[in-house]
Design a protein around this motif. Structure first.
Motif, PDB file in Angstrom:
ATOM      1  N   UNK A  71      37.407 -56.643 -32.871  1.00 30.94           N
ATOM      2  CA  UNK A  71      38.239 -55.531 -33.337  1.00 30.94           C
ATOM      3  C   UNK A  71      39.580 -55.493 -32.615  1.00 30.94           C
ATOM      4  N   UNK A  72      39.561 -55.789 -31.316  1.00 29.09           N
ATOM      5  CA  UNK A  72      40.806 -55.779 -30.545  1.00 29.09           C
ATOM      6  C   UNK A  72      41.772 -56.851 -31.053  1.00 29.09           C
ATOM      7  N   UNK A  73      41.251 -58.042 -31.289  1.00 33.33           N
ATOM      8  CA  UNK A  73      42.113 -59.152 -31.708  1.00 33.33           C
ATOM      9  C   UNK A  73      42.573 -58.975 -33.156  1.00 33.33           C
ATOM     10  N   UNK A  74      41.675 -58.490 -34.013  1.00 34.61           N
ATOM     11  CA  UNK A  74      42.036 -58.248 -35.411  1.00 34.61           C
ATOM     12  C   UNK A  74      43.219 -57.282 -35.497  1.00 34.61           C
ATOM     13  N   UNK A  75      43.215 -56.265 -34.652  1.00 36.23           N
ATOM     14  CA  UNK A  75      44.309 -55.289 -34.664  1.00 36.23           C
ATOM     15  C   UNK A  75      45.643 -55.976 -34.358  1.00 36.23           C
ATOM     16  N   UNK A  76      45.616 -56.993 -33.483  1.00 38.66           N
ATOM     17  CA  UNK A  76      46.855 -57.708 -33.147  1.00 38.66           C
ATOM     18  C   UNK A  76      47.370 -58.497 -34.349  1.00 38.66           C
ATOM     19  N   UNK A  77      46.465 -59.150 -35.061  1.00 35.21           N
ATOM     20  CA  UNK A  77      46.877 -59.901 -36.252  1.00 35.21           C
ATOM     21  C   UNK A  77      47.400 -58.964 -37.337  1.00 35.21           C
ATOM     22  N   UNK A  78      46.679 -57.890 -37.566  1.00 31.40           N
ATOM     23  CA  UNK A  78      47.041 -56.993 -38.666  1.00 31.40           C
ATOM     24  C   UNK A  78      48.360 -56.270 -38.402  1.00 31.40           C
ATOM     25  N   UNK A  79      48.744 -56.148 -37.139  1.00 27.59           N
ATOM     26  CA  UNK A  79      50.061 -55.565 -36.843  1.00 27.59           C
ATOM     27  C   UNK A  79      51.150 -56.633 -36.827  1.00 27.59           C
ATOM     28  N   UNK A  80      50.766 -57.881 -36.484  1.00 28.23           N
ATOM     29  CA  UNK A  80      51.745 -58.966 -36.394  1.00 28.23           C
ATOM     30  C   UNK A  80      52.230 -59.443 -37.751  1.00 28.23           C
ATOM     31  N   UNK A  81      51.325 -59.595 -38.706  1.00 25.07           N
ATOM     32  CA  UNK A  81      51.714 -60.207 -39.978  1.00 25.07           C
ATOM     33  C   UNK A  81      52.827 -59.440 -40.703  1.00 25.07           C
ATOM     34  N   UNK A  82      52.809 -58.109 -40.790  1.00 24.79           N
ATOM     35  CA  UNK A  82      53.945 -57.434 -41.434  1.00 24.79           C
ATOM     36  C   UNK A  82      55.268 -57.655 -40.695  1.00 24.79           C
ATOM     37  N   UNK A  83      55.217 -57.784 -39.371  1.00 24.20           N
ATOM     38  CA  UNK A  83      56.443 -58.023 -38.609  1.00 24.20           C
ATOM     39  C   UNK A  83      57.071 -59.357 -38.971  1.00 24.20           C
ATOM     40  N   UNK A  84      56.250 -60.303 -39.404  1.00 23.14           N
ATOM     41  CA  UNK A  84      56.739 -61.629 -39.800  1.00 23.14           C
ATOM     42  C   UNK A  84      56.907 -61.752 -41.315  1.00 23.14           C
ATOM     43  N   UNK A  85      56.812 -60.634 -42.022  1.00 22.38           N
ATOM     44  CA  UNK A  85      56.941 -60.594 -43.491  1.00 22.38           C
ATOM     45  C   UNK A  85      55.898 -61.452 -44.182  1.00 22.38           C
ATOM     46  N   UNK A  86      54.676 -61.476 -43.638  1.00 25.17           N
ATOM     47  CA  UNK A  86      53.587 -62.233 -44.251  1.00 25.17           C
ATOM     48  C   UNK A  86      53.015 -61.435 -45.422  1.00 25.17           C
ATOM     49  N   UNK A  87      52.933 -62.077 -46.589  1.00 28.93           N
ATOM     50  CA  UNK A  87      52.584 -61.359 -47.826  1.00 28.93           C
ATOM     51  C   UNK A  87      51.178 -61.712 -48.314  1.00 28.93           C
ATOM     52  N   UNK A  88      50.224 -61.839 -47.370  1.00 23.13           N
ATOM     53  CA  UNK A  88      48.861 -62.202 -47.776  1.00 23.13           C
ATOM     54  C   UNK A  88      48.253 -61.162 -48.710  1.00 23.13           C
ATOM     55  N   UNK A  89      47.462 -61.637 -49.665  1.00 17.81           N
ATOM     56  CA  UNK A  89      46.770 -60.745 -50.595  1.00 17.81           C
ATOM     57  C   UNK A  89      45.530 -60.127 -49.977  1.00 17.81           C
ATOM     58  N   UNK A  90      44.933 -60.835 -49.018  1.00 11.71           N
ATOM     59  CA  UNK A  90      43.698 -60.334 -48.412  1.00 11.71           C
ATOM     60  C   UNK A  90      43.613 -60.868 -46.982  1.00 11.71           C
ATOM     61  N   UNK A  91      42.800 -60.164 -46.182  1.00 15.42           N
ATOM     62  CA  UNK A  91      42.546 -60.552 -44.794  1.00 15.42           C
ATOM     63  C   UNK A  91      41.038 -60.505 -44.619  1.00 15.42           C
ATOM     64  N   UNK A  92      40.439 -61.686 -44.481  1.00 14.43           N
ATOM     65  CA  UNK A  92      38.977 -61.762 -44.441  1.00 14.43           C
ATOM     66  C   UNK A  92      38.485 -61.738 -42.996  1.00 14.43           C
ATOM     67  N   UNK A  93      37.407 -60.992 -42.765  1.00 14.62           N
ATOM     68  CA  UNK A  93      36.736 -60.975 -41.469  1.00 14.62           C
ATOM     69  C   UNK A  93      35.323 -61.511 -41.671  1.00 14.62           C
ATOM     70  N   UNK A  94      34.908 -62.430 -40.793  1.00 17.79           N
ATOM     71  CA  UNK A  94      33.583 -63.001 -40.989  1.00 17.79           C
ATOM     72  C   UNK A  94      32.467 -62.034 -40.600  1.00 17.79           C
TER      73      UNK A  94
END
Length: 512
Positions: A71-94
């Protein structure tokens, strides 16, 4: 409408995001944005790999549960991608239920096909790489004396346990035939040759379950076994599309899996063999990119030179990072991240070339025509050469991106930008204004602005924010570039006489 499916690997949660993660994800984003501009129905998937022994060990070392670490690391990715203008349609968690459902469905398909059997495993295992090694392989790689992994050079451990096995050996010939029949299946060519050599060297059945830890997806009907993390992880490409609720999801097969070269074997050997066994179509392409060094040195925590995305974004604009990473190194090659090179690229290609052409063109249009495009005179050879270059750029950029040749796509756009700056010098609008040659001055200014508009459209996937700003100056209003299509905005001559452009505002000020 065509469909296009691009993926990044899912990133391990035992460490925070780094330069390699953003490199792959930016590349995938450029492909996704380009195909959306082509009018295709795009699905862009990224996410995180939360399971496996090394994640469990990393969590234990911190005194927390694996899901807390995730959960800690996922939060870092989910905040980082918009900062880099990443336009992913989905974010999968195993760790998600939809993914677990997909993994267990894949297991049952393999089992029902007769490709899974139970036996006893006794061999060597690398926890960091999550890969198995025989004594012969360790000896051949001269890793036997100190028992270290041929890939990551860290210690391997002896494992003795009951295990399920996947009949990987049964797919050796089929896989070799597929690689030979489809030259673009694995790219670049050096990686294709590497995989083919590995396959033709002989495939052993693969241990695909563990009983010595619990952080993973249980084997259906035998829950003391946890499904091998690579079967788990690779299935994300299907579960992210809705498998097994959709037995064959509408965007499958993937057009391209973008990965780092360190996980090539898992994607180019294990994954297609699994899909063959499950009677599912194979991805169209697996593209393995290289690794980055920093100022000539390998990145490491001990050296303190690991580039944190947050630190880079504090210093540089996200679009500048996007541009530099895909411009500096041919995709598939190793590269070096140099701050000097970044500044040189920025100043020479963005500030001096793109920025200068925009500023001087709109400044002259406003100085001589109050920002309004006027009636043009007869077309000259100089005009025709510029138009031909712009039109050729559009098709050649598309072809380069279809080969994941990002640096060549940017270079082709740069050729037009340099042509535009030469066109200014050749036609000297200031002299035409002084001479009172209104029709020719109008023609020159029009050709410059129209070139800039189409250059911005081609650079839009690479620098979405900066190019939105550039197009807003050309259109003299905020534009919703996410709705743009090459078919609608890509033709030469769409700007009409009487169109008003804004006064220029520098979007690439020089970097000192």
């Amino acid at each position: 409408m065509g469909k296009y499916y691009v993926t990044t690997p899912i990133y391990y949660v035992n460490d925070e995001p780094h330069l390699g993660h953003i490199y792959t994800t930016i590349a995938a984003d450029v492909l996704a944005r380009n195909k959306r501009l082509c009018g295709e129905d795009v699905f862009f998937l990224t996410g995180v790999d939360e399971h496996g022994q090394k994640v469990e060990q990393a969590a234990q070392a911190r005194g927390i549960e694996p899901i807390e670490l995730a959960n800690q690391v996922v939060a870092r990715y989910e905040s980082l991608w918009p900062e880099l203008s990443i336009s992913n349609n989905d974010f999968i968690r195993t760790s998600s239920e939809r993914h677990k459902k997909g993994v267990q469905a894949m297991w049952r398909r393999l089992e029902n096909a007769g490709s899974i059997y139970k036996d006893f495993y006794e061999d060597w295992y690398c926890v960091p790489c999550e890969s198995y090694w025989t004594e012969t392989q360790l000896k051949d790689a001269e890793c036997w004396d100190d028992k270290h992994c041929p890939d990551c050079k860290r210690a391997v451990e002896k494992i003795q346990e009951e295990s399920y096995f996947f009949r990987l050996s049964a797919f050796q010939d089929l896989l070799a035939e597929h690689i030979k029949a489809n030259p673009d299946f694995i790219m670049p060519a050096s990686r294709r040759n590497e995989v083919l050599s590995f396959v033709e060297g002989g495939l052993r059945d693969l241990s695909v379950s563990r009983t010595t830890f619990s952080w993973g997806v249980p084997v259906p009907g035998d829950e003391k076994h946890v499904i091998y993390v690579w079967i788990d992880a690779l299935t994300n490409y299907l579960s992210g599309l809705g498998f097994p609720d959709q037995e064959l999801p509408e965007h499958w097969p993937a057009d391209v899996h973008l990965i780092g070269k360190d996980i090539l074997r898992f994607h180019a050997v294990y994954w297609p063999a699994m899909l063959m066994a499950a009677n599912l179509p194979l991805p169209k392409r697996i593209y393995a990119h290289g690794w980055w060094t920093v100022e000539g040195e390998k990145m490491s925590k001990s050296k303190g030179n690991a580039l944190r995305p947050a630190d880079l974004l504090a210093e540089y604009d996200a679009d500048v990072l996007r541009y530099f990473l895909l411009r500096e190194v041919p995709f598939g090659h190793d590269g070096d991240f140099s701050f000097t090179a970044l500044k040189q690229r920025y100043n020479s290609e963005l500030a001096n070339d793109v920025g200068n052409l925009l500023n001087r063109s709109l400044a002259m249009l406003n100085k001589y025509r109050d920002g309004v495009l006027g009636e043009m005179g007869e077309e000259t050879e100089s005009d025709r050469a510029l138009i031909a270059d712009v039109k050729a750029m559009q098709s050649e950029v598309a072809e380069a991106l279809d080969r994941q040749a990002f640096h060549l796509a940017i270079e082709r756009i740069s050729v037009v930008v340099r042509h535009g700056n030469r066109y200014v010098e050749e036609n000297a609008p200031w002299a035409l204004a002084k001479q009172g040659d209104d029709a020719r001055l109008n023609s020159v200014l029009y050709h410059l602005v129209e070139t800039l508009r189409l250059v911005a459209l081609q650079l839009l996937p690479f620098m979405p924010t900066k190019m939105q700003q550039m197009l807003s100056q050309i259109y003299n209003q905020e534009v919703a570039t996410e709705n743009f299509l090459y078919a609608e905005q890509g033709g030469w001559g769409l700007l009409k006489t009487g169109h008003q452009c804004a006064k220029p505002t520098p979007i690439f000020p020089r970097m000192e």
